[in-house]
Write an enzyme that holds these catalytic residues in place. Structure first.
Site, PDB file in Angstrom:
ATOM      1  N   SER A 151      36.312  34.902  45.312  1.00 30.88           N
ATOM      2  CA  SER A 151      37.364  35.608  46.047  1.00 30.88           C
ATOM      3  C   SER A 151      36.717  36.320  47.223  1.00 30.88           C
ATOM      4  CB  SER A 151      38.058  36.639  45.143  1.00 30.88           C
ATOM      5  OG  SER A 151      38.891  37.509  45.894  1.00 30.88           O
ATOM      6  N   TYR A 167      37.092  43.545  39.290  1.00 33.61           N
ATOM      7  CA  TYR A 167      37.381  42.239  39.872  1.00 33.61           C
ATOM      8  C   TYR A 167      36.414  41.929  41.011  1.00 33.61           C
ATOM      9  CZ  TYR A 167      40.054  38.404  41.955  1.00 33.61           C
ATOM     10  OH  TYR A 167      40.442  37.186  42.468  1.00 33.61           O
TER      11      TYR A 167
END
Length: 264
Positions: A151, A167
């Protein structure tokens, strides 16, 4: 050696692909890309009903697709699922590690159980499955492609109102894992690469979309849009096919340009 055409380089006929988190969103999009290029596709995620729907969608598009329900945060499930996949579709040529979790909380109050949940699925699960598939299927045949979904959150911190420290950390680890595996497994002709998506309308970004709004998020991208149902297809196919046979240990942001903006 006869130089192949572009169409031949991107052709995946005769190859098999395992896609985790493949029942919807980015995983299903990538499964379509692989199947449309000729690969046989095995999907996995936790919920059988979602998988049945996804496989029906792929089969309606003329893709040879099947599914196995498994929890990719659990080691026993991972190994059992991978073994069953190889029993049903044969050796795995392409592994897409896409299953993931997020947890939003201020860093100073982030619960440890949330941190562990994210790390178990986003990092530990990727490693265990990659190791198992490589050892059982790719290394013995001296070939394979592994595509890890990271990501743009893994490239650094997020704006203060997007509080996803676990995350971000996990996706940074995925990028490093990708590079480390590429270095070790290059001698086995296994290419390992990562994709770093930006904001796509998905379950993973649902909370952020609700809080900030799609238009506001899109406004931060130079291309002034979020990702759509086609935007990961090209890079997935490049990494998975012979067109990308000399690419390994790399990551590419697919984010409308968000990651190239400096100064916030």
């Amino acid at each position: 050696m006869t130089t192949r055409t572009t169409q031949q380089l991107f052709n995946l006929e005769g190859r098999t692909a395992l896609v985790t988190g493949g029942s919807r969103g980015l995983g299903l999009q990538m499964a379509h890309a692989l199947g449309e290029a000729g690969a046989k596709v095995m999907l996995t995620s936790r919920k059988a009903a979602d998988l049945e729907e996804a496989v029906a969608d792929l089969q309606a598009a003329g893709i040879d697709a099947r599914w196995i329900a498994a929890d990719c945060s659990r080691e026993d499930d991972i190994r059992k699922m991978a073994d069953q996949a190889m029993e049903r579709i044969g050796d795995i040529d392409i592994l897409v590690n896409n299953a993931g979790a997020a947890w939003g909380a201020p860093a100073e109050d982030h619960p440890v159980e949330g941190w562990d949940k994210v790390m178990n699925l986003n990092v530990r699960g990727y490693f265990i499955l990659s190791q198992h598939v490589a050892k059982r299927s790719m290394i013995p045949r001296n070939k394979g492609r592994i595509v890890n979904i990271a990501s743009i959150a893994g490239l650094g911190g997020s704006p203060p109102d997007i509080q996803t420290v676990a995350y971000n950390t996990s996706k940074g680890a995925v990028i490093t894992l990708t590079q480390a595996l590429a270095c070790e497994w290059g001698k086995y002709n296994i290419n390992v690469n990562a994709i770093c998506p930006g904001f796509f309308p998905s379950k993973m970004t649902q909370a952020t979309l609700q809080r900030l709004g799609e238009d506001e998020l899109a406004a931060h991208a130079p291309l002034r849009r979020l990702g759509d149902d086609e935007d990961l297809k090209g890079i997935t196919l490049l990494y998975a096919s012979d067109a990308g046979k000399h690419i390994t240990g790399q990551w590419l942001a697919v984010d409308g340009g968000v990651s190239v903006i400096t100064g916030g």
